[in-house]
Design a protein around this motif. Structure first.
Motif, PDB file in Angstrom:
ATOM      1  N   ASP A 326      61.170  23.154  83.221  1.00  0.00           N
ATOM      2  CA  ASP A 326      60.731  22.633  84.515  1.00  0.00           C
ATOM      3  C   ASP A 326      61.900  21.897  85.153  1.00  0.00           C
ATOM      4  N   ALA A 327      62.237  22.258  86.391  1.00  0.00           N
ATOM      5  CA  ALA A 327      63.371  21.625  87.067  1.00  0.00           C
ATOM      6  C   ALA A 327      63.174  20.119  87.214  1.00  0.00           C
ATOM      7  N   ALA A 353      57.390  37.259  96.270  1.00  0.00           N
ATOM      8  CA  ALA A 353      58.445  36.603  97.051  1.00  0.00           C
ATOM      9  C   ALA A 353      58.301  35.087  97.011  1.00  0.00           C
ATOM     10  N   HIS A 354      57.086  34.604  96.989  1.00  0.00           N
ATOM     11  CA  HIS A 354      56.864  33.156  96.942  1.00  0.00           C
ATOM     12  C   HIS A 354      57.405  32.570  95.645  1.00  0.00           C
ATOM     13  N   LEU A 359      61.665  29.758  92.459  1.00  0.00           N
ATOM     14  CA  LEU A 359      62.675  29.838  91.397  1.00  0.00           C
ATOM     15  C   LEU A 359      64.036  29.430  91.936  1.00  0.00           C
ATOM     16  N   ARG A 360      64.430  30.011  93.062  1.00  0.00           N
ATOM     17  CA  ARG A 360      65.742  29.684  93.626  1.00  0.00           C
ATOM     18  C   ARG A 360      65.830  28.201  93.957  1.00  0.00           C
ATOM     19  N   HIS A 382      67.755  34.685  84.628  1.00  0.00           N
ATOM     20  CA  HIS A 382      67.900  35.041  86.042  1.00  0.00           C
ATOM     21  C   HIS A 382      69.374  34.975  86.468  1.00  0.00           C
ATOM     22  N   TRP A 383      70.144  35.972  86.084  1.00  0.00           N
ATOM     23  CA  TRP A 383      71.593  35.896  86.251  1.00  0.00           C
ATOM     24  C   TRP A 383      72.014  36.068  87.706  1.00  0.00           C
TER      25      TRP A 383
END
Length: 555
Positions: A326-327, A353-354, A359-360, A382-383
Protein backbone atom coordinates in the motif's frame (compact mmCIF):
# COMPACT_ATOMS: atom_id res chain seq x y z
CA UNK A 1 25.30 -34.14 8.01
CA UNK A 2 27.06 -34.16 4.65
CA UNK A 3 25.48 -32.98 1.40
CA UNK A 4 25.16 -36.54 0.17
CA UNK A 5 23.67 -37.79 3.44
CA UNK A 6 21.10 -35.02 3.34
CA UNK A 7 19.73 -36.35 0.05
CA UNK A 8 20.30 -40.06 0.44
CA UNK A 9 17.52 -42.44 1.35
CA UNK A 10 17.49 -43.29 5.03
CA UNK A 11 19.05 -46.75 4.89
CA UNK A 12 21.16 -46.84 8.04
CA UNK A 13 22.50 -50.29 8.86
CA UNK A 14 23.67 -51.30 12.36
CA UNK A 15 24.03 -47.67 13.44
CA UNK A 16 26.11 -46.61 10.47
CA UNK A 17 25.42 -43.47 8.43
CA UNK A 18 22.86 -43.81 5.62
CA UNK A 19 24.34 -45.12 2.39
CA UNK A 20 24.75 -42.70 -0.51
CA UNK A 21 22.30 -42.85 -3.40
CA UNK A 22 22.86 -45.69 -5.85
CA UNK A 23 23.16 -45.29 -9.62
CA UNK A 24 23.44 -48.18 -12.04
CA UNK A 25 25.26 -47.53 -15.30
CA UNK A 26 24.82 -50.09 -18.06
CA UNK A 27 27.56 -49.10 -20.49
CA UNK A 28 30.77 -50.12 -22.17
CA UNK A 29 34.33 -50.32 -20.94
CA UNK A 30 37.09 -48.19 -22.45
CA UNK A 31 40.49 -49.82 -22.45
CA UNK A 32 42.05 -46.34 -22.62
CA UNK A 33 40.33 -45.31 -19.38
CA UNK A 34 38.72 -42.21 -20.85
CA UNK A 35 35.05 -42.77 -21.66
CA UNK A 36 32.37 -45.30 -20.77
CA UNK A 37 32.28 -46.74 -17.28
CA UNK A 38 35.62 -45.14 -16.36
CA UNK A 39 34.15 -41.67 -16.92
CA UNK A 40 30.91 -42.69 -15.21
CA UNK A 41 32.73 -43.71 -12.04
CA UNK A 42 34.71 -40.46 -11.89
CA UNK A 43 31.52 -38.41 -12.28
CA UNK A 44 29.71 -40.36 -9.57
CA UNK A 45 32.63 -39.87 -7.19
CA UNK A 46 32.57 -36.13 -7.86
CA UNK A 47 28.94 -36.04 -6.67
CA UNK A 48 29.42 -38.46 -3.80
CA UNK A 49 26.97 -41.07 -5.08
CA UNK A 50 27.64 -44.78 -5.45
CA UNK A 51 27.79 -46.03 -9.05
CA UNK A 52 27.46 -49.70 -9.94
CA UNK A 53 29.30 -50.30 -13.25
CA UNK A 54 27.25 -52.80 -15.25
CA UNK A 55 29.26 -53.95 -18.26
CA UNK A 56 27.20 -54.10 -21.45
CA UNK A 57 30.08 -54.16 -23.94
CA UNK A 58 33.87 -54.30 -23.99
CA UNK A 59 35.74 -52.01 -26.36
CA UNK A 60 39.33 -52.12 -27.50
CA UNK A 61 40.41 -48.52 -28.04
CA UNK A 62 43.13 -45.96 -27.48
CA UNK A 63 43.16 -42.17 -27.68
CA UNK A 64 42.79 -42.11 -31.46
CA UNK A 65 40.47 -44.95 -32.46
CA UNK A 66 38.16 -47.77 -31.44
CA UNK A 67 39.50 -51.02 -32.88
CA UNK A 68 36.94 -53.55 -31.65
CA UNK A 69 33.60 -53.75 -29.81
CA UNK A 70 32.28 -56.93 -28.24
CA UNK A 71 28.86 -56.86 -26.53
CA UNK A 72 28.34 -59.13 -23.56
CA UNK A 73 25.66 -61.77 -23.82
CA UNK A 74 22.12 -60.87 -22.86
CA UNK A 75 22.35 -63.51 -20.10
CA UNK A 76 25.45 -61.93 -18.56
CA UNK A 77 23.96 -58.43 -18.65
CA UNK A 78 20.80 -59.78 -17.03
CA UNK A 79 22.84 -61.60 -14.37
CA UNK A 80 24.60 -58.38 -13.36
CA UNK A 81 21.35 -56.46 -13.05
CA UNK A 82 19.65 -59.30 -11.16
CA UNK A 83 22.51 -59.53 -8.67
CA UNK A 84 22.36 -55.79 -7.96
CA UNK A 85 18.58 -55.76 -7.62
CA UNK A 86 18.77 -58.19 -4.72
CA UNK A 87 21.03 -55.93 -2.66
CA UNK A 88 21.60 -52.47 -4.19
CA UNK A 89 18.46 -51.18 -5.94
CA UNK A 90 19.05 -47.88 -7.75
CA UNK A 91 17.53 -44.46 -7.55
CA UNK A 92 18.66 -43.98 -11.17
CA UNK A 93 19.57 -46.29 -14.02
CA UNK A 94 21.79 -44.72 -16.68
CA UNK A 95 22.61 -46.23 -20.06
CA UNK A 96 25.67 -45.69 -22.21
CA UNK A 97 26.92 -47.99 -24.96
CA UNK A 98 24.46 -50.84 -25.40
CA UNK A 99 25.29 -53.76 -27.66
CA UNK A 100 22.22 -54.27 -29.79
CA UNK A 101 18.46 -54.69 -29.75
CA UNK A 102 18.39 -57.49 -27.17
CA UNK A 103 20.30 -55.40 -24.64
CA UNK A 104 18.08 -52.37 -25.21
CA UNK A 105 14.96 -54.48 -24.65
CA UNK A 106 16.46 -56.06 -21.54
CA UNK A 107 17.28 -52.70 -19.97
CA UNK A 108 13.72 -51.50 -20.67
CA UNK A 109 12.34 -54.63 -19.01
CA UNK A 110 14.49 -53.97 -15.94
CA UNK A 111 13.32 -50.38 -15.76
CA UNK A 112 9.71 -51.59 -15.68
CA UNK A 113 10.52 -54.24 -13.09
CA UNK A 114 12.29 -51.79 -10.81
CA UNK A 115 9.53 -49.20 -11.12
CA UNK A 116 6.98 -51.72 -9.87
CA UNK A 117 8.81 -51.56 -6.52
CA UNK A 118 9.94 -47.92 -6.25
CA UNK A 119 10.44 -44.83 -8.42
CA UNK A 120 13.53 -45.13 -10.62
CA UNK A 121 14.74 -42.45 -13.01
CA UNK A 122 16.19 -43.45 -16.38
CA UNK A 123 18.96 -41.40 -18.01
CA UNK A 124 19.67 -42.37 -21.61
CA UNK A 125 22.99 -41.39 -23.15
CA UNK A 126 22.47 -42.64 -26.73
CA UNK A 127 26.03 -43.69 -27.55
CA UNK A 128 25.48 -44.38 -31.24
CA UNK A 129 29.00 -43.71 -32.46
CA UNK A 130 32.45 -42.50 -31.45
CA UNK A 131 33.78 -39.01 -32.10
CA UNK A 132 36.48 -40.74 -34.17
CA UNK A 133 33.75 -41.94 -36.55
CA UNK A 134 33.28 -45.53 -35.37
CA UNK A 135 29.62 -46.66 -35.48
CA UNK A 136 28.27 -48.33 -32.34
CA UNK A 137 24.62 -48.88 -33.29
CA UNK A 138 22.93 -50.14 -36.43
CA UNK A 139 19.50 -49.05 -37.66
CA UNK A 140 17.68 -51.78 -35.73
CA UNK A 141 19.34 -50.73 -32.49
CA UNK A 142 18.42 -47.09 -33.06
CA UNK A 143 14.82 -48.16 -33.64
CA UNK A 144 14.94 -50.10 -30.37
CA UNK A 145 15.99 -46.90 -28.59
CA UNK A 146 12.90 -45.22 -30.04
CA UNK A 147 10.60 -48.08 -29.13
CA UNK A 148 11.84 -49.01 -25.67
CA UNK A 149 14.03 -46.36 -24.06
CA UNK A 150 12.62 -43.01 -25.17
CA UNK A 151 9.15 -43.73 -23.72
CA UNK A 152 10.75 -44.59 -20.37
CA UNK A 153 13.44 -41.90 -20.22
CA UNK A 154 13.51 -39.31 -17.47
CA UNK A 155 16.30 -37.41 -19.25
CA UNK A 156 18.12 -38.14 -22.50
CA UNK A 157 21.44 -36.47 -23.33
CA UNK A 158 22.24 -36.74 -27.06
CA UNK A 159 24.44 -34.39 -29.01
CA UNK A 160 22.84 -32.86 -32.10
CA UNK A 161 23.92 -35.63 -34.47
CA UNK A 162 22.62 -38.31 -32.11
CA UNK A 163 19.31 -36.46 -31.74
CA UNK A 164 18.92 -36.33 -35.51
CA UNK A 165 19.67 -40.04 -35.82
CA UNK A 166 17.33 -41.01 -32.98
CA UNK A 167 14.52 -39.26 -34.83
CA UNK A 168 15.37 -40.94 -38.14
CA UNK A 169 16.02 -37.60 -39.86
CA UNK A 170 18.40 -36.59 -42.62
CA UNK A 171 21.50 -35.24 -40.90
CA UNK A 172 22.49 -33.12 -43.89
CA UNK A 173 19.19 -31.24 -43.73
CA UNK A 174 19.69 -29.97 -40.18
CA UNK A 175 21.79 -26.90 -39.39
CA UNK A 176 23.97 -26.64 -36.31
CA UNK A 177 21.71 -24.67 -33.98
CA UNK A 178 18.56 -23.41 -35.62
CA UNK A 179 16.70 -26.68 -35.32
CA UNK A 180 17.95 -27.89 -31.93
CA UNK A 181 14.88 -26.77 -29.94
CA UNK A 182 12.67 -28.49 -32.54
CA UNK A 183 14.73 -31.68 -32.23
CA UNK A 184 14.29 -31.66 -28.46
CA UNK A 185 10.56 -31.08 -28.81
CA UNK A 186 10.31 -34.03 -31.19
CA UNK A 187 12.24 -36.27 -28.79
CA UNK A 188 9.88 -35.29 -25.98
CA UNK A 189 6.95 -36.06 -28.26
CA UNK A 190 8.53 -39.50 -28.78
CA UNK A 191 8.26 -40.11 -25.03
CA UNK A 192 11.29 -38.63 -23.27
CA UNK A 193 10.30 -36.61 -20.23
CA UNK A 194 13.24 -34.21 -20.61
CA UNK A 195 15.94 -33.71 -23.24
CA UNK A 196 19.33 -32.03 -23.04
CA UNK A 197 21.04 -31.73 -26.43
CA UNK A 198 24.69 -31.02 -25.72
CA UNK A 199 26.51 -28.50 -27.88
CA UNK A 200 30.20 -29.07 -27.27
CA UNK A 201 30.69 -30.85 -30.60
CA UNK A 202 29.06 -28.08 -32.65
CA UNK A 203 30.63 -24.79 -33.71
CA UNK A 204 33.91 -25.49 -31.94
CA UNK A 205 35.15 -21.96 -32.68
CA UNK A 206 32.34 -20.40 -30.60
CA UNK A 207 33.57 -18.90 -27.31
CA UNK A 208 30.62 -20.34 -25.41
CA UNK A 209 29.28 -23.91 -25.31
CA UNK A 210 25.49 -23.89 -25.20
CA UNK A 211 23.37 -26.95 -24.45
CA UNK A 212 19.63 -26.92 -25.07
CA UNK A 213 17.44 -28.23 -22.24
CA UNK A 214 13.73 -28.94 -22.64
CA UNK A 215 11.77 -30.46 -19.76
CA UNK A 216 8.62 -30.13 -17.67
CA UNK A 217 10.00 -27.25 -15.60
CA UNK A 218 12.17 -25.24 -17.97
CA UNK A 219 13.52 -24.92 -21.48
CA UNK A 220 16.44 -22.85 -22.70
CA UNK A 221 20.12 -22.71 -23.57
CA UNK A 222 22.62 -23.45 -20.78
CA UNK A 223 25.89 -21.68 -21.50
CA UNK A 224 29.44 -21.50 -20.14
CA UNK A 225 32.69 -20.37 -21.74
CA UNK A 226 34.34 -23.05 -23.85
CA UNK A 227 37.34 -24.71 -22.21
CA UNK A 228 40.20 -24.46 -24.75
CA UNK A 229 41.56 -27.98 -24.51
CA UNK A 230 42.17 -30.86 -26.96
CA UNK A 231 41.45 -33.30 -24.12
CA UNK A 232 37.72 -33.95 -24.22
CA UNK A 233 37.42 -37.75 -24.35
CA UNK A 234 34.51 -38.91 -22.19
CA UNK A 235 32.68 -35.57 -22.11
CA UNK A 236 29.30 -37.03 -23.08
CA UNK A 237 29.58 -39.90 -20.59
CA UNK A 238 30.55 -37.47 -17.85
CA UNK A 239 27.58 -35.23 -18.60
CA UNK A 240 25.05 -38.06 -18.63
CA UNK A 241 26.43 -39.66 -15.47
CA UNK A 242 26.39 -36.27 -13.77
CA UNK A 243 22.71 -35.88 -14.67
CA UNK A 244 22.10 -39.34 -13.21
CA UNK A 245 24.01 -38.51 -10.02
CA UNK A 246 22.08 -35.26 -9.52
CA UNK A 247 18.75 -37.03 -10.07
CA UNK A 248 19.79 -39.62 -7.50
CA UNK A 249 20.47 -36.79 -5.05
CA UNK A 250 16.88 -35.60 -5.44
CA UNK A 251 17.13 -32.85 -8.05
CA UNK A 252 14.59 -32.50 -10.85
CA UNK A 253 15.79 -32.71 -14.45
CA UNK A 254 16.37 -29.00 -15.07
CA UNK A 255 18.48 -28.62 -11.93
CA UNK A 256 20.31 -31.87 -12.72
CA UNK A 257 21.27 -30.42 -16.12
CA UNK A 258 22.70 -27.32 -14.43
CA UNK A 259 24.85 -29.43 -12.10
CA UNK A 260 25.91 -31.67 -14.99
CA UNK A 261 26.99 -28.61 -16.98
CA UNK A 262 29.08 -27.47 -14.03
CA UNK A 263 30.62 -30.89 -13.40
CA UNK A 264 31.47 -31.47 -17.07
CA UNK A 265 33.09 -28.06 -17.51
CA UNK A 266 35.13 -28.72 -14.36
CA UNK A 267 36.15 -32.10 -15.80
CA UNK A 268 37.24 -30.45 -19.06
CA UNK A 269 39.41 -28.01 -17.11
CA UNK A 270 41.12 -31.00 -15.48
CA UNK A 271 41.59 -33.03 -18.68
CA UNK A 272 45.06 -34.29 -19.53
CA UNK A 273 47.00 -36.04 -22.27
CA UNK A 274 47.06 -39.84 -22.30
CA UNK A 275 48.39 -40.99 -25.62
CA UNK A 276 48.76 -39.21 -28.94
CA UNK A 277 45.09 -38.25 -29.32
CA UNK A 278 42.44 -36.56 -27.21
CA UNK A 279 42.97 -37.23 -23.53
CA UNK A 280 40.27 -37.91 -20.94
CA UNK A 281 38.26 -35.37 -18.99
CA UNK A 282 38.63 -35.82 -15.24
CA UNK A 283 35.56 -35.23 -13.12
CA UNK A 284 36.37 -34.51 -9.50
CA UNK A 285 35.04 -32.93 -6.31
CA UNK A 286 34.87 -29.20 -5.71
CA UNK A 287 32.87 -28.11 -8.74
CA UNK A 288 29.66 -27.58 -6.77
CA UNK A 289 31.01 -24.55 -4.92
CA UNK A 290 32.98 -22.95 -7.78
CA UNK A 291 31.13 -19.77 -8.73
CA UNK A 292 32.93 -19.58 -12.07
CA UNK A 293 31.09 -22.76 -13.11
CA UNK A 294 27.54 -21.46 -12.64
CA UNK A 295 26.04 -21.37 -16.15
CA UNK A 296 23.66 -18.81 -17.55
CA UNK A 297 20.34 -19.91 -19.00
CA UNK A 298 18.34 -18.25 -21.76
CA UNK A 299 14.71 -17.20 -21.46
CA UNK A 300 13.76 -18.48 -24.90
CA UNK A 301 15.11 -20.05 -28.04
CA UNK A 302 17.47 -17.21 -28.93
CA UNK A 303 21.01 -18.27 -28.05
CA UNK A 304 22.63 -16.58 -25.09
CA UNK A 305 24.34 -13.22 -25.27
CA UNK A 306 26.30 -13.70 -22.03
CA UNK A 307 25.60 -11.04 -19.39
CA UNK A 308 28.52 -9.35 -17.67
CA UNK A 309 28.14 -8.82 -13.95
CA UNK A 310 29.39 -5.57 -12.46
CA UNK A 311 32.26 -5.30 -10.01
CA UNK A 312 31.31 -5.91 -6.35
CA UNK A 313 32.25 -2.32 -5.51
CA UNK A 314 29.54 -1.18 -7.93
CA UNK A 315 26.88 -3.27 -6.16
CA UNK A 316 26.44 -1.96 -2.63
CA UNK A 317 24.49 -4.01 -0.10
CA UNK A 318 20.76 -3.51 0.17
CA UNK A 319 20.45 -4.06 3.92
CA UNK A 320 16.89 -4.25 5.20
CA UNK A 321 14.60 -4.56 2.19
CA UNK A 322 11.03 -3.68 3.15
CA UNK A 323 8.06 -4.77 1.02
CA UNK A 324 4.72 -2.96 1.33
CA UNK A 325 1.46 -3.47 -0.55
CA UNK A 326 0.00 0.00 0.00
CA UNK A 327 1.50 3.34 -1.05
CA UNK A 328 0.23 4.82 2.23
CA UNK A 329 2.79 2.65 4.03
CA UNK A 330 5.74 4.09 2.11
CA UNK A 331 6.29 7.30 4.12
CA UNK A 332 6.09 5.66 7.59
CA UNK A 333 8.49 2.89 6.49
CA UNK A 334 10.94 5.43 5.08
CA UNK A 335 10.67 7.49 8.29
CA UNK A 336 11.69 4.41 10.27
CA UNK A 337 15.02 4.28 8.43
CA UNK A 338 14.45 1.88 5.51
CA UNK A 339 16.36 2.82 2.36
CA UNK A 340 15.44 -0.08 0.05
CA UNK A 341 11.74 -0.47 -0.53
CA UNK A 342 9.47 -2.49 -2.79
CA UNK A 343 5.93 -1.49 -3.64
CA UNK A 344 4.00 -4.68 -4.33
CA UNK A 345 0.51 -3.93 -5.66
CA UNK A 346 -1.07 -6.95 -7.28
CA UNK A 347 -3.27 -6.39 -10.31
CA UNK A 348 -6.86 -7.65 -10.33
CA UNK A 349 -7.85 -10.29 -12.88
CA UNK A 350 -9.29 -7.64 -15.18
CA UNK A 351 -7.64 -4.26 -14.44
CA UNK A 352 -9.65 -1.37 -15.88
CA UNK A 353 -8.60 2.18 -16.70
CA UNK A 354 -9.62 3.42 -13.26
CA UNK A 355 -7.40 0.87 -11.54
CA UNK A 356 -4.50 1.71 -13.88
CA UNK A 357 -4.83 5.39 -12.98
CA UNK A 358 -4.81 4.62 -9.26
CA UNK A 359 -1.75 2.36 -9.71
CA UNK A 360 0.17 5.12 -11.47
CA UNK A 361 -0.80 7.62 -8.78
CA UNK A 362 0.39 5.23 -6.05
CA UNK A 363 3.73 4.65 -7.81
CA UNK A 364 4.26 8.37 -8.43
CA UNK A 365 3.60 9.09 -4.75
CA UNK A 366 6.08 6.39 -3.73
CA UNK A 367 8.75 7.59 -6.19
CA UNK A 368 8.50 11.15 -4.85
CA UNK A 369 8.75 9.99 -1.24
CA UNK A 370 11.73 7.72 -1.91
CA UNK A 371 13.60 10.43 -3.81
CA UNK A 372 13.12 12.85 -0.92
CA UNK A 373 14.47 10.23 1.52
CA UNK A 374 17.37 9.15 -0.72
CA UNK A 375 15.92 5.64 -0.91
CA UNK A 376 15.64 3.14 -3.76
CA UNK A 377 12.17 2.10 -4.87
CA UNK A 378 11.58 -1.19 -6.67
CA UNK A 379 8.14 -1.56 -8.23
CA UNK A 380 6.86 -5.13 -8.25
CA UNK A 381 5.63 -6.41 -11.66
CA UNK A 382 4.57 -3.13 -13.30
CA UNK A 383 7.75 -2.34 -15.21
CA UNK A 384 6.24 0.02 -17.75
CA UNK A 385 4.74 2.13 -14.98
CA UNK A 386 8.11 2.03 -13.19
CA UNK A 387 9.84 3.40 -16.31
CA UNK A 388 7.20 6.08 -16.84
CA UNK A 389 7.33 7.33 -13.25
CA UNK A 390 11.11 7.26 -12.81
CA UNK A 391 11.30 4.52 -10.19
CA UNK A 392 14.75 3.22 -9.25
CA UNK A 393 14.01 -0.32 -10.28
CA UNK A 394 11.55 -3.12 -10.81
CA UNK A 395 11.19 -6.56 -9.26
CA UNK A 396 9.91 -9.36 -11.49
CA UNK A 397 9.14 -12.97 -10.81
CA UNK A 398 10.31 -15.56 -13.30
CA UNK A 399 6.82 -16.19 -14.62
CA UNK A 400 6.49 -12.46 -15.34
CA UNK A 401 9.81 -12.44 -17.19
CA UNK A 402 8.88 -15.54 -19.16
CA UNK A 403 5.67 -13.82 -20.23
CA UNK A 404 7.74 -11.10 -21.92
CA UNK A 405 9.12 -11.67 -25.41
CA UNK A 406 12.76 -11.09 -26.33
CA UNK A 407 12.10 -7.53 -27.48
CA UNK A 408 10.33 -6.65 -24.23
CA UNK A 409 13.18 -8.06 -22.15
CA UNK A 410 15.63 -6.02 -24.24
CA UNK A 411 13.52 -2.90 -23.71
CA UNK A 412 13.45 -3.55 -19.99
CA UNK A 413 17.24 -3.84 -19.85
CA UNK A 414 17.71 -0.77 -22.06
CA UNK A 415 15.46 1.31 -19.77
CA UNK A 416 18.17 1.62 -17.13
CA UNK A 417 15.87 0.28 -14.42
CA UNK A 418 17.67 -1.72 -11.76
CA UNK A 419 16.25 -5.24 -11.96
CA UNK A 420 15.48 -7.58 -9.09
CA UNK A 421 14.64 -11.19 -9.97
CA UNK A 422 13.14 -13.97 -7.87
CA UNK A 423 14.76 -17.41 -7.90
CA UNK A 424 13.79 -20.66 -6.22
CA UNK A 425 15.87 -23.33 -7.98
CA UNK A 426 19.18 -23.76 -9.79
CA UNK A 427 17.78 -23.22 -13.27
CA UNK A 428 15.99 -20.07 -12.10
CA UNK A 429 19.24 -18.79 -10.62
CA UNK A 430 20.94 -19.41 -13.98
CA UNK A 431 18.16 -17.61 -15.87
CA UNK A 432 18.35 -14.66 -13.48
CA UNK A 433 22.12 -14.49 -13.95
CA UNK A 434 21.68 -14.01 -17.70
CA UNK A 435 20.07 -10.59 -17.09
CA UNK A 436 22.91 -9.10 -14.98
CA UNK A 437 20.36 -8.02 -12.33
CA UNK A 438 20.83 -5.57 -9.47
CA UNK A 439 19.99 -8.41 -7.10
CA UNK A 440 18.68 -11.97 -7.07
CA UNK A 441 16.14 -12.96 -4.44
CA UNK A 442 16.55 -16.43 -2.90
CA UNK A 443 13.48 -17.87 -1.29
CA UNK A 444 11.47 -18.88 0.43
CA UNK A 445 14.12 -19.20 3.14
CA UNK A 446 11.47 -20.38 5.61
CA UNK A 447 7.91 -21.51 4.81
CA UNK A 448 5.76 -18.50 4.08
CA UNK A 449 2.03 -17.85 3.96
CA UNK A 450 2.48 -14.74 1.78
CA UNK A 451 1.99 -16.79 -1.40
CA UNK A 452 1.39 -20.41 -2.38
CA UNK A 453 4.23 -22.04 -4.30
CA UNK A 454 5.53 -25.53 -5.05
CA UNK A 455 9.05 -24.88 -3.75
CA UNK A 456 10.49 -26.35 -0.60
CA UNK A 457 11.91 -23.83 1.86
CA UNK A 458 15.48 -23.07 0.77
CA UNK A 459 16.80 -22.89 4.32
CA UNK A 460 20.05 -21.33 5.45
CA UNK A 461 22.04 -24.00 3.58
CA UNK A 462 20.82 -22.92 0.15
CA UNK A 463 20.87 -19.25 1.11
CA UNK A 464 24.59 -19.50 1.89
CA UNK A 465 25.23 -21.39 -1.37
CA UNK A 466 23.22 -18.83 -3.40
CA UNK A 467 25.14 -15.96 -1.84
CA UNK A 468 28.47 -17.57 -2.75
CA UNK A 469 27.53 -18.64 -6.27
CA UNK A 470 25.33 -15.86 -7.63
CA UNK A 471 26.98 -13.24 -9.89
CA UNK A 472 24.86 -10.49 -8.29
CA UNK A 473 23.89 -9.48 -4.73
CA UNK A 474 21.52 -11.93 -3.07
CA UNK A 475 18.61 -11.01 -0.84
CA UNK A 476 16.85 -13.44 1.47
CA UNK A 477 13.07 -13.57 1.31
CA UNK A 478 10.31 -15.71 2.77
CA UNK A 479 9.23 -16.37 6.35
CA UNK A 480 11.46 -13.70 7.92
CA UNK A 481 9.01 -12.67 10.61
CA UNK A 482 11.25 -11.55 13.45
CA UNK A 483 14.64 -10.04 14.20
CA UNK A 484 16.18 -13.39 15.14
CA UNK A 485 15.45 -14.87 11.72
CA UNK A 486 16.75 -11.71 10.06
CA UNK A 487 20.03 -12.03 11.96
CA UNK A 488 20.30 -15.72 11.08
CA UNK A 489 19.70 -15.01 7.42
CA UNK A 490 22.18 -12.11 7.41
CA UNK A 491 24.82 -14.37 8.96
CA UNK A 492 24.97 -16.32 5.68
CA UNK A 493 26.55 -13.21 4.13
CA UNK A 494 23.59 -12.18 1.98
CA UNK A 495 23.42 -8.60 0.73
CA UNK A 496 19.87 -7.92 1.84
CA UNK A 497 17.07 -9.29 3.99
CA UNK A 498 13.43 -8.88 2.84
CA UNK A 499 10.73 -8.29 5.41
CA UNK A 500 7.01 -8.23 4.55
CA UNK A 501 4.62 -9.20 7.34
CA UNK A 502 7.35 -8.73 9.94
CA UNK A 503 7.05 -4.95 9.53
CA UNK A 504 3.88 -5.14 11.58
CA UNK A 505 1.56 -2.24 12.25
CA UNK A 506 4.22 0.23 13.42
CA UNK A 507 7.48 0.19 11.39
CA UNK A 508 8.94 2.73 13.80
CA UNK A 509 9.08 -0.11 16.32
CA UNK A 510 9.88 -3.09 14.09
CA UNK A 511 12.42 -1.60 11.66
CA UNK A 512 15.11 -0.63 14.22
CA UNK A 513 14.98 -4.17 15.62
CA UNK A 514 15.47 -5.70 12.18
CA UNK A 515 18.28 -3.29 11.29
CA UNK A 516 20.10 -3.98 14.54
CA UNK A 517 19.75 -7.72 13.98
CA UNK A 518 21.14 -7.47 10.44
CA UNK A 519 24.02 -5.28 11.58
CA UNK A 520 24.92 -7.81 14.30
CA UNK A 521 25.83 -10.33 11.58
CA UNK A 522 28.30 -8.01 9.83
CA UNK A 523 31.75 -9.51 9.38
CA UNK A 524 30.61 -13.12 9.80
CA UNK A 525 32.46 -15.49 7.46
CA UNK A 526 29.92 -18.21 6.62
CA UNK A 527 30.85 -21.70 5.49
CA UNK A 528 30.09 -22.45 1.86
CA UNK A 529 28.13 -25.68 1.24
CA UNK A 530 29.65 -28.08 -1.30
CA UNK A 531 26.27 -28.44 -3.02
CA UNK A 532 22.83 -26.89 -2.76
CA UNK A 533 19.85 -28.92 -1.61
CA UNK A 534 16.94 -29.73 -3.96
CA UNK A 535 14.09 -27.23 -3.78
CA UNK A 536 11.46 -29.26 -5.67
CA UNK A 537 10.11 -32.71 -4.99
CA UNK A 538 10.86 -34.97 -7.99
CA UNK A 539 8.28 -37.56 -6.90
CA UNK A 540 5.64 -36.29 -9.31
CA UNK A 541 8.07 -36.48 -12.23
CA UNK A 542 9.10 -40.02 -11.31
CA UNK A 543 5.45 -41.01 -10.96
CA UNK A 544 4.86 -39.84 -14.52
CA UNK A 545 7.82 -41.95 -15.66
CA UNK A 546 6.34 -45.02 -13.98
CA UNK A 547 3.02 -44.45 -15.73
CA UNK A 548 4.81 -44.18 -19.10
CA UNK A 549 6.59 -47.48 -18.46
CA UNK A 550 3.31 -49.22 -17.67
CA UNK A 551 1.68 -47.81 -20.77
CA UNK A 552 4.51 -48.90 -23.07
CA UNK A 553 5.33 -52.34 -21.75
CA UNK A 554 7.98 -54.48 -23.44
CA UNK A 555 6.51 -57.46 -25.20
Amino acid sequence: MSRTEANAPARAVHGRSPAPPVVWSAAGTDSAGGAGLAADLRAADAFGVHLCPVVAAVTAQHSQAVTRIEPLSEAMLDAQLRALADDMPPQVLKTGLLGGVAQVRLVAQWVDRLRQVAPVALVVDPVLGASSGAAFADARTVQAYRDYLLPRATVITPNRREAVRLLGLDAAAHSLRADVPALAQALRAAGAQAVCITGGDDDTAAPWVQDWFDGPHARGWLGLPRVPTPHHHGTGCTFASSVAAALAMGFVGADAAVLAKMATTHALRRGHAAGAGAGPVIAGPGFGADASLLPQMSWGEATLAPAQAGEPSQRPALGLYAIVDDARRVVPVLASGVRTLQLRIKAPDAPDAHWQARLRQAVEHSVTACRAAGASLFVNDHWRVAIATGASGVHLGQEDLLALDDDERKALRASGLALGVSSHSLWELCRAASLAPRYIACGPVWPTATKRMPWRAQGLHNLAWWRHMAPAPVVAIGGILDAQRAATAAATGVDGVCVVRGLGVDPAVSVPRFQQAIASAAGVQPAVPAFPLPSLDPAADQGAAVRRSINSGVG
